[in-house]
Design a protein around this motif. Sequence first.
Motif, PDB file in Angstrom:
ATOM      1  N   GLU A 159       9.376 -55.508  66.636  1.00  0.00           N
ATOM      2  CA  GLU A 159       9.074 -54.949  65.318  1.00  0.00           C
ATOM      3  C   GLU A 159       7.967 -53.905  65.430  1.00  0.00           C
ATOM      4  N   LEU A 160       6.929 -54.198  66.189  1.00  0.00           N
ATOM      5  CA  LEU A 160       5.868 -53.205  66.403  1.00  0.00           C
ATOM      6  C   LEU A 160       6.419 -51.986  67.140  1.00  0.00           C
ATOM      7  N   SER A 161       7.280 -52.239  68.094  1.00  0.00           N
ATOM      8  CA  SER A 161       7.895 -51.160  68.857  1.00  0.00           C
ATOM      9  C   SER A 161       8.752 -50.276  67.949  1.00  0.00           C
ATOM     10  N   ALA A 162       9.519 -50.916  67.063  1.00  0.00           N
ATOM     11  CA  ALA A 162      10.364 -50.163  66.124  1.00  0.00           C
ATOM     12  C   ALA A 162       9.512 -49.336  65.166  1.00  0.00           C
ATOM     13  N   ALA A 163       8.340 -49.855  64.814  1.00  0.00           N
ATOM     14  CA  ALA A 163       7.441 -49.086  63.946  1.00  0.00           C
ATOM     15  C   ALA A 163       7.023 -47.790  64.626  1.00  0.00           C
ATOM     16  N   GLU A 164       6.836 -47.834  65.940  1.00  0.00           N
ATOM     17  CA  GLU A 164       6.517 -46.619  66.692  1.00  0.00           C
ATOM     18  C   GLU A 164       7.676 -45.619  66.637  1.00  0.00           C
ATOM     19  N   MET A 165       8.889 -46.134  66.670  1.00  0.00           N
ATOM     20  CA  MET A 165      10.064 -45.256  66.551  1.00  0.00           C
ATOM     21  C   MET A 165      10.084 -44.572  65.191  1.00  0.00           C
ATOM     22  N   ARG A 166       9.870 -45.385  64.147  1.00  0.00           N
ATOM     23  CA  ARG A 166       9.933 -44.844  62.783  1.00  0.00           C
ATOM     24  C   ARG A 166       8.808 -43.850  62.509  1.00  0.00           C
ATOM     25  N   ASP A 167       7.672 -44.043  63.149  1.00  0.00           N
ATOM     26  CA  ASP A 167       6.506 -43.182  62.923  1.00  0.00           C
ATOM     27  C   ASP A 167       6.424 -42.114  64.008  1.00  0.00           C
ATOM     28  N   SER A 168       7.473 -41.331  64.117  1.00  0.00           N
ATOM     29  CA  SER A 168       7.515 -40.294  65.161  1.00  0.00           C
ATOM     30  C   SER A 168       8.146 -39.018  64.621  1.00  0.00           C
ATOM     31  N   ARG A 169       7.861 -37.940  65.295  1.00  0.00           N
ATOM     32  CA  ARG A 169       8.486 -36.655  64.938  1.00  0.00           C
ATOM     33  C   ARG A 169       9.997 -36.755  65.106  1.00  0.00           C
ATOM     34  N   TRP A 170      10.433 -37.449  66.141  1.00  0.00           N
ATOM     35  CA  TRP A 170      11.869 -37.662  66.387  1.00  0.00           C
ATOM     36  C   TRP A 170      12.530 -38.292  65.175  1.00  0.00           C
ATOM     37  N   SER A 171      11.898 -39.329  64.614  1.00  0.00           N
ATOM     38  CA  SER A 171      12.466 -40.006  63.454  1.00  0.00           C
ATOM     39  C   SER A 171      12.571 -39.062  62.266  1.00  0.00           C
ATOM     40  N   GLN A 181      12.933 -35.897  62.386  1.00  0.00           N
ATOM     41  CA  GLN A 181      13.969 -34.908  62.679  1.00  0.00           C
ATOM     42  C   GLN A 181      15.373 -35.503  62.580  1.00  0.00           C
ATOM     43  N   VAL A 182      15.539 -36.720  63.066  1.00  0.00           N
ATOM     44  CA  VAL A 182      16.863 -37.348  63.125  1.00  0.00           C
ATOM     45  C   VAL A 182      17.231 -38.027  61.813  1.00  0.00           C
ATOM     46  N   GLY A 183      16.235 -38.480  61.069  1.00  0.00           N
ATOM     47  CA  GLY A 183      16.477 -39.054  59.752  1.00  0.00           C
ATOM     48  C   GLY A 183      17.073 -40.453  59.795  1.00  0.00           C
ATOM     49  N   ASP A 184      18.126 -40.657  59.004  1.00  0.00           N
ATOM     50  CA  ASP A 184      18.711 -41.986  58.835  1.00  0.00           C
ATOM     51  C   ASP A 184      19.152 -42.606  60.157  1.00  0.00           C
ATOM     52  N   ALA A 221      17.781 -42.383  63.059  1.00  0.00           N
ATOM     53  CA  ALA A 221      16.608 -42.966  63.719  1.00  0.00           C
ATOM     54  C   ALA A 221      16.223 -44.284  63.061  1.00  0.00           C
ATOM     55  N   LEU A 222      16.321 -44.365  61.746  1.00  0.00           N
ATOM     56  CA  LEU A 222      16.000 -45.604  61.045  1.00  0.00           C
ATOM     57  C   LEU A 222      16.989 -46.707  61.405  1.00  0.00           C
ATOM     58  N   GLU A 223      18.263 -46.347  61.548  1.00  0.00           N
ATOM     59  CA  GLU A 223      19.273 -47.328  61.966  1.00  0.00           C
ATOM     60  C   GLU A 223      18.991 -47.830  63.378  1.00  0.00           C
ATOM     61  N   LEU A 224      18.631 -46.914  64.267  1.00  0.00           N
ATOM     62  CA  LEU A 224      18.322 -47.319  65.637  1.00  0.00           C
ATOM     63  C   LEU A 224      17.067 -48.181  65.689  1.00  0.00           C
ATOM     64  N   ALA A 225      16.059 -47.854  64.892  1.00  0.00           N
ATOM     65  CA  ALA A 225      14.845 -48.670  64.848  1.00  0.00           C
ATOM     66  C   ALA A 225      15.170 -50.074  64.347  1.00  0.00           C
TER      67      ALA A 225
END
Length: 96
Positions: free
Chosen positions: A60-72, A74-77, A79-83
Amino acid sequence: LIFEDDLGPKIAEVHAKLPWALELSEPRRWVLYNMAFNMGIWGLLGFRKMLVLGKAGLFELSAAEMRDSRWSRQVGDRALELAQQWSSGEWSKETN
């Protein structure tokens, strides 16, 4: 076939650079493959904190890092699905 030819080397790169990924559930491994395909292995490896937390099982902490990124942003939904898939260890509806 072209996609499979492109994806195979990315999977091999993930296994070579992140050997611990082989211990992950299949849905979580595919998050890494997807990110490596999207950004290249070096782009994925740039998610240092996300990867350290994931290796430690703190998804969950790791996924928060995914969501709080420039990549997220840029990629939008996608990235949220992958997180969410990374956090839960279960296939998202979109990748199922």
